[in-house]
Design a protein around this motif. Sequence first.
Motif, PDB file in Angstrom:
ATOM      1  N   LEU A  17       6.906  -3.673 -22.381  1.00  0.00           N
ATOM      2  CA  LEU A  17       8.133  -4.365 -22.506  1.00  0.00           C
ATOM      3  C   LEU A  17       7.849  -5.651 -23.413  1.00  0.00           C
ATOM      4  O   LEU A  17       7.299  -6.490 -22.841  1.00  0.00           O
ATOM      5  N   ILE A  18       8.370  -5.601 -24.546  1.00  0.00           N
ATOM      6  CA  ILE A  18       8.069  -6.890 -25.075  1.00  0.00           C
ATOM      7  C   ILE A  18       9.319  -7.768 -25.255  1.00  0.00           C
ATOM      8  O   ILE A  18      10.595  -7.246 -25.311  1.00  0.00           O
ATOM      9  N   LEU A  19       9.059  -9.013 -25.497  1.00  0.00           N
ATOM     10  CA  LEU A  19      10.265  -9.902 -25.639  1.00  0.00           C
ATOM     11  C   LEU A  19      10.310 -10.499 -26.710  1.00  0.00           C
ATOM     12  O   LEU A  19      11.598 -11.086 -27.322  1.00  0.00           O
ATOM     13  N   SER A  64       6.726 -16.058 -28.033  1.00  0.00           N
ATOM     14  CA  SER A  64       5.166 -16.597 -27.453  1.00  0.00           C
ATOM     15  C   SER A  64       5.849 -18.179 -26.865  1.00  0.00           C
ATOM     16  O   SER A  64       6.895 -18.651 -27.574  1.00  0.00           O
ATOM     17  N   ILE A  65       5.160 -18.400 -25.874  1.00  0.00           N
ATOM     18  CA  ILE A  65       5.494 -19.554 -25.313  1.00  0.00           C
ATOM     19  C   ILE A  65       4.321 -20.485 -25.191  1.00  0.00           C
ATOM     20  O   ILE A  65       3.166 -20.109 -25.628  1.00  0.00           O
ATOM     21  N   GLN A  91      14.907 -22.508 -17.486  1.00  0.00           N
ATOM     22  CA  GLN A  91      14.752 -21.682 -16.222  1.00  0.00           C
ATOM     23  C   GLN A  91      14.516 -20.199 -16.893  1.00  0.00           C
ATOM     24  O   GLN A  91      15.079 -20.009 -18.035  1.00  0.00           O
ATOM     25  N   TRP A 106      14.598 -19.022 -12.305  1.00  0.00           N
ATOM     26  CA  TRP A 106      13.336 -19.613 -11.733  1.00  0.00           C
ATOM     27  C   TRP A 106      12.811 -21.059 -12.704  1.00  0.00           C
ATOM     28  O   TRP A 106      13.015 -20.756 -13.875  1.00  0.00           O
ATOM     29  N   ASP A 133       0.399 -20.007 -16.965  1.00  0.00           N
ATOM     30  CA  ASP A 133       0.384 -18.586 -16.419  1.00  0.00           C
ATOM     31  C   ASP A 133       1.831 -18.334 -15.751  1.00  0.00           C
ATOM     32  O   ASP A 133       2.190 -17.298 -15.736  1.00  0.00           O
ATOM     33  N   GLN A 134       1.929 -19.278 -14.745  1.00  0.00           N
ATOM     34  CA  GLN A 134       3.215 -19.169 -13.895  1.00  0.00           C
ATOM     35  C   GLN A 134       4.576 -18.512 -15.003  1.00  0.00           C
ATOM     36  O   GLN A 134       5.260 -17.680 -14.623  1.00  0.00           O
ATOM     37  N   ARG A 177       4.459 -17.613 -17.652  1.00  0.00           N
ATOM     38  CA  ARG A 177       4.308 -16.056 -18.463  1.00  0.00           C
ATOM     39  C   ARG A 177       4.554 -15.159 -17.484  1.00  0.00           C
ATOM     40  O   ARG A 177       5.127 -14.063 -17.788  1.00  0.00           O
ATOM     41  N   LYS A 178       3.990 -15.213 -16.164  1.00  0.00           N
ATOM     42  CA  LYS A 178       4.506 -14.403 -15.017  1.00  0.00           C
ATOM     43  C   LYS A 178       5.806 -14.010 -15.142  1.00  0.00           C
ATOM     44  O   LYS A 178       6.299 -12.882 -14.960  1.00  0.00           O
ATOM     45  N   LYS A 179       6.670 -15.319 -14.997  1.00  0.00           N
ATOM     46  CA  LYS A 179       7.942 -15.044 -14.529  1.00  0.00           C
ATOM     47  C   LYS A 179       8.706 -14.343 -15.746  1.00  0.00           C
ATOM     48  O   LYS A 179       9.647 -13.691 -15.619  1.00  0.00           O
ATOM     49  N   LEU A 180       8.217 -14.381 -16.885  1.00  0.00           N
ATOM     50  CA  LEU A 180       8.624 -13.742 -18.196  1.00  0.00           C
ATOM     51  C   LEU A 180       8.455 -12.313 -18.569  1.00  0.00           C
ATOM     52  O   LEU A 180       9.262 -11.656 -18.839  1.00  0.00           O
ATOM     53  N   THR A 181       7.206 -12.061 -17.900  1.00  0.00           N
ATOM     54  CA  THR A 181       6.786 -10.642 -18.276  1.00  0.00           C
ATOM     55  C   THR A 181       6.725  -9.662 -16.982  1.00  0.00           C
ATOM     56  O   THR A 181       5.939  -8.966 -16.667  1.00  0.00           O
ATOM     57  N   LYS A 182       7.620 -10.044 -16.387  1.00  0.00           N
ATOM     58  CA  LYS A 182       7.840  -8.750 -15.007  1.00  0.00           C
ATOM     59  C   LYS A 182       8.048  -7.524 -15.548  1.00  0.00           C
ATOM     60  O   LYS A 182       8.882  -7.358 -16.276  1.00  0.00           O
TER      61      LYS A 182
END
Lengths: 590, 125
Positions: free
Chosen positions: B27-29, B32-33, B79, B83, B91-92, B94-99
């Motif tokens: 799933l891509i968004l 980049s962040i 947010q 979150w 990393d956090q 990235r995690k929240k965004l790429t669930k």
Amino acid sequence: MDCKEEISDSDSGIILNSGPDSPTSPVKDLSTHTRAMRLKQKGLEDRLELCVLELKKLCIREAELTGKLPSDYPLLPDEKPPQVRRRIGTAFKLDEGFISQDGEESELHALEADLALQRQIYEAVRKLSLEEHISKPVRKSRLQQCKHEEKKLKELQDAILKQRINHGCLSPQTCYPSRQRDICVSDDSSLSDAVALDDDSDSAPFSAAVLGSSTDSGFQCLTLLPNKGPKQSSSSSSLDYDASPIQNSPWKESSLDQPYLKQKPSHSACSSRSSSSPTSSPADTRMAELPPAPQFAFKSLPVRNNQPNSAPSTPELPLRRQFSQSFRLPRSKPELTKASLDLGRGRTKLPRRRVTDFALAYSVQRLYQCSSEDSSSELSISSYSSSSSRETTTEAPKPCPPPYGYHRTAPNKGLGQLNTHSTLKNNNNNPSHLVPRPNQVKTSNGTPLQVNIGRLQLGPNSQSDPVHTDKPQQVQATSPKRMLKPPPPYTKVARTMSLREYPNHPGRVLPREVISGELKTWHQKNNIAISKPRSLERQGSIRIKRPEPPPYYHIPFHKQVSQKVILQRASDGTPLQWYEEEDSEIVSQV
Amino acid sequence: MSFIPGQPVSAVVQRIEIHKLYEGDNLILGFSIGGGIDQDPTQNPFSEDKTDKGIYVTRVSKGGPAEVAGLRLGDKIMQVNGWDMTMVTHDQARKKLTKKNEDVVRLLVTRKSLEETVRQSMMQH
């Protein structure tokens, strides 16, 4: 300048044109005029030169910082732009609080100042080692320097820990507010992690205490954090903490088009470059699709590369060694230590208090291996009380209420010491509670006492059977309703009067002389211990009820077991709340 | 987008709802962040305040879900699905965004132009 040139031109023109026939007075006027002009011009040229030099210097500095030479570098006609090397800034400022000393505990202050300095040095060396575009031997030497500094840092931390254990942290609050003030942002993050851990372990009183105690230090992110999801807090707690700013990687950009791949942490910031090659392969695929951005450093430097530097990791080692000497450790030890490592790393911001607690907690863990399944909760230092209560819940198969239950009530009612008492009562036919009592206070004194505890581990610990199999005479004598020894922090709540309650227990096997001997040593140690664990008071969870141990070798051994009225029972019949007549207290088992 | 330590952060935000796109298995968004509390904030080319360790959008792929939803380069993400992103590690974030199980991410982003727009519109009235 043009006008100057014109003047000089005209000046030279006049001079050239002046002949013997030209009037002298205008020449004189002009020459004074030109001289003034020339002087002015000279002055301006000098100034210009100075400005140009300054500009050159600034441009070079800018180039060192940004990596490329700015366009307005002043060049002479034939001069070529200088080659500039990007330099890593390693200057730092040390907080004033460390330089001045208070007088009291100056040794500790000196150590802390050294530690702060060493941290900065280490940070600088680390930055140097992470610099790009340096040749291999230079890089090697820098990495070596980094490792060396890291070792020194650890040694300092160890030394400070030892000092603290020896002297007790009388004023941890006064010490670290000064430290906290210097770099707020990073401090926030590490404290937030600490608070997050409190949230995790659900000890509301404790976390409130932590928040309350730390507000005077000006931790800013506390205002933000409690509103955020608990899950986030827990995830942040699992990442690295460092007392120094969390800047262990240059600015990383990652594409969100790749699924989240957890980075493997490398174990040293300095070796992150060497280790980044294996870990960078997943990142590389991500980075490849990004447009080249030379100003970013696309290194997938792992996040957790400061773990070895966190202060709490060091105290585990000496304690662990101690314990391995004195006890046979149950099988769950490895998971305990690992969990303690993970959790211990969160405890950097309140190093003193936590370290002490951790020392105590750790000793408790080692002593009371009974319900060590819930190891992570056991090692949650910040909420020692609740963690130990959680530890006890895993003992459900045993009908006896674990003594850790009183931890829970202690914050609320300050009945800690009495709870152990009550749990003892619960196991009426428990033998030698008498002697375990001294252990309580002993453990609070830190490591030297652990050995004593090992020796004095008497009966009532069925769960700690692996530890006690070498003392068969006590173990067998105890009833199935065993209880754990109360954990050390509450020992200063030194109600060690089990003797009074269970004076005539048939199972008591140890001769009185042995007990008295042990008690004497315990008394001595307790006198030292009384003044010490004041830091624990700050948690708001312990109230010292009896600083002096009762001389219970004088207590007649013929006292009745006190009565208790059970107010609540758990589903399996374990008393949850009971009222003790003798002390007029309600004790709750959590 | 600087903050005053100790005070709640306030910003003019825009809600952006990004519907992730299925690309093969992922799933891509489409963006980049960069940034995070574990990163060096001085190297952030988009932040005004070089001590801001927030999460910034550093690249928006053309025509991707993010661009379609209105995300712009240089946005600071405040947010993600509720979150907080202002005080997280890289990393956090990235995690929240790429669930994996989330199709849609709802972001609150802020950018300088938003504040200016609001200020201007307030001045007009």
